[in-house]
Design a protein around this motif. Structure first.
Motif: not given
Ligand code: HEC
Ligand code: HEC
Ligand code: HEC
Ligand code: HEC
Ligand code: HEC
Ligand code: HEC
Length: 294
Positions: A5, A17, A43, A85
């Motif tokens: 992603h 992040v 991720h 998300t």
């Protein structure tokens, strides 16, 4: 399926992040694209693939089941947050990932499945859960509170004891049945035996039977286990608790002429079938149409 992603990140998300990546994802440093593109893999691959070692569920359990980290980006209600998300697209039950059946349970929050994905009754954490919760053949069903302190949320104190530790669970007998037997009931995490429970015969003329939680022989709830004598030929003899003739206090009477139902008419019928599951193993002795405490 490729699950790489990529996303355009704002400055604040980028900072998060990097912080998350340093602890949560060792691949991140090598995966970092040139900063000028503003693109970054948040991720690892396999994050949404249950069979993958990188599956998000595996990461959560390895970090002591802590989902607060996820909430920083995905929102306090897991509905999107700054990551935009949502977890709720997949975790559709009430409370999303914090639903009581997310980590253990299927038909109800009790195993199966257990925390290690076991479903067989021989697995220690699966055991006789559903027989107690839904069985209902000879007594009413027992609620979770009979054997555990039940948390009101995932983060309730006492629920998840230690990071990464899944078994044994904490057993705390509520002893909500009227008689409070001595010695107090207990569970042995070595032998998986429950001892001294009122339900399995820790009462005046009972056998104080110690059932093994994950035994699947089907013999541990037969007439005669909790009270009486399983080796006797007839059902009546098997179920009859210790009489005055055996050093107990149950009345002796003539089997040939008198069924148990003559005196315990609301609990058994003449063929020894339990006819009222609310009055058998309820903490009281039913005689005639009355109920008496021990
Ligand atoms: C794309 C779908 C999807 C999304 C989005 C998703 N999950 Fe999951 N999650 C799953 C599936 C499927 C499982 C169950 C896998 C299994 O039972 O083997 C799971 C399992 C879990 C588990 C159980 C872990 C375990 O090992 O028992 C937790 C906790 C969890 N997810 C938390 C989250 C959180 C928090 C988010 C959002 C930040 C999230 N999930 C987003 C699909 C998703
Ligand atoms: C630093 C912010 C950040 C943190 C912390 C974070 N996520 Fe995410 N997550 C994102 C972003 C942004 C996306 C969307 C881009 C992507 O899929 O890579 C995403 C996507 C996901 C997806 C895929 C969703 C889908 O529909 O395909 C899952 C599942 C997920 N995260 C679970 C988790 C879980 C579980 C945690 C906690 C262990 C967590 N995330 C922590 C930012 C984060
Ligand atoms: C994020 C995963 C997760 C979720 C969601 C979850 N549990 Fe648990 N639960 C665990 C773990 C891990 C244990 C084993 C804890 C221990 O004893 O170390 C456990 C144990 C239990 C036990 C056994 C007693 C104990 O404390 O050991 C009960 C009862 C229980 N959970 C009920 C619930 C209820 C009710 C909910 C919903 C409010 C819930 N759980 C949600 C992970 C979870
Ligand atoms: C009759 C007693 C009893 C009842 C009722 C009961 N449990 Fe348990 N529970 C146990 C025993 C015994 C274990 C196994 C402990 C061990 O691992 O040795 C256990 C283990 C667990 C575990 C640990 C799972 C794992 O993978 O380690 C969870 C979670 C749990 N129970 C939840 C529940 C929930 C939720 C309910 C109600 C819906 C419930 N239990 C009702 C006796 C009971
Ligand atoms: C003549 C009446 C009578 C008959 C017939 C009778 N019982 Fe009882 N039962 C009693 C009385 C009175 C008590 C309470 C006495 C006591 O606990 O000392 C009792 C108590 C019990 C108890 C509670 C534990 C205990 O012993 O204290 C059980 C179990 C029980 N009976 C089972 C049976 C079964 C099984 C039968 C048939 C095989 C049966 N009884 C036939 C009168 C009867
Ligand atoms: C899991 C343990 C257990 C098993 C198995 C069991 N009993 Fe009981 N039984 C009890 C307990 C505990 C009592 C004490 C009174 C109460 O709480 O209802 C009792 C009491 C009784 C009584 C006295 C009436 C009353 O007050 O309930 C009869 C009759 C009886 N049982 C018949 C049977 C028969 C017939 C079977 C086989 C189908 C059987 N029992 C199997 C635990 C058990």
């Amino acid at each position: 399926m490729k699950s790489m992603h990529r996303v355009c990140l704002s400055g604040v998300l980028l900072a998060l992040v990097v912080a998350f990546g340093l602890t949560g994802c060792s691949e991140l440093k090598t995966d970092l694209p040139a900063p000028s593109t503003g693109e970054l893999q948040v991720h690892p691959d396999g994050w949404t693939t249950p069979a993958s070692a990188n599956f998000h569920g595996m990461e959560i359990r390895s970090q002591g089941w802590d989902m607060k980290r996820c909430q920083t980006c995905h929102g306090s209600r897991y509905d999107g947050g700054i990551a935009q998300t949502s977890c709720l697209t997949c975790h559709t039950n009430a409370a999303g990932p914090e639903n009581c059946s997310t980590c253990h349970g299927t038909v109800n929050p009790a195993p199966p499945r257990d925390l290690s994905r076991n479903t067989a009754r021989t697995a220690r954490a699966v055991g006789a859960h559903q027989l107690h919760l839904l069985g209902g053949a000879i007594s009413r069903n027992a609620p979770c509170t009979e054997c555990h302190a039940v948390p009101s949320s995932v983060s309730s104190p006492g629920h998840i004891d230690a990071a990464g530790v899944v078994t044994p669970a904490d057993i705390l007998f509520a002893r909500s049945y009227l008689p409070q037997p001595t010695p107090a009931p207990s569970y042995d995490p070595q032998t998986l035996k429950c001892s001294n429970t009122y339900c399995h015969g820790n009462f005046r003329n009972g056998n104080n039977f110690a059932p093994v939680w994950n035994d699947v022989s089907g013999t541990q709830a037969a007439c005669g286990t909790c009270h009486g004598d399983v080796t006797k030929p007839t059902l009546a003899e098997r179920a009859l608790p210790k009489t005055t003739a055996q050093g107990g206090t149950h009345p002796v009477y003539d089997f040939a002429t008198t069924p148990c139902s003559r005196c315990h008419e609301e609990v058994v019928d003449a063929s020894m079938k339990i006819i009222n599951t609310n009055k058998h193993i309820n903490g009281k002795i039913s005689i005639g149409t009355g109920e008496f405490e021990f």
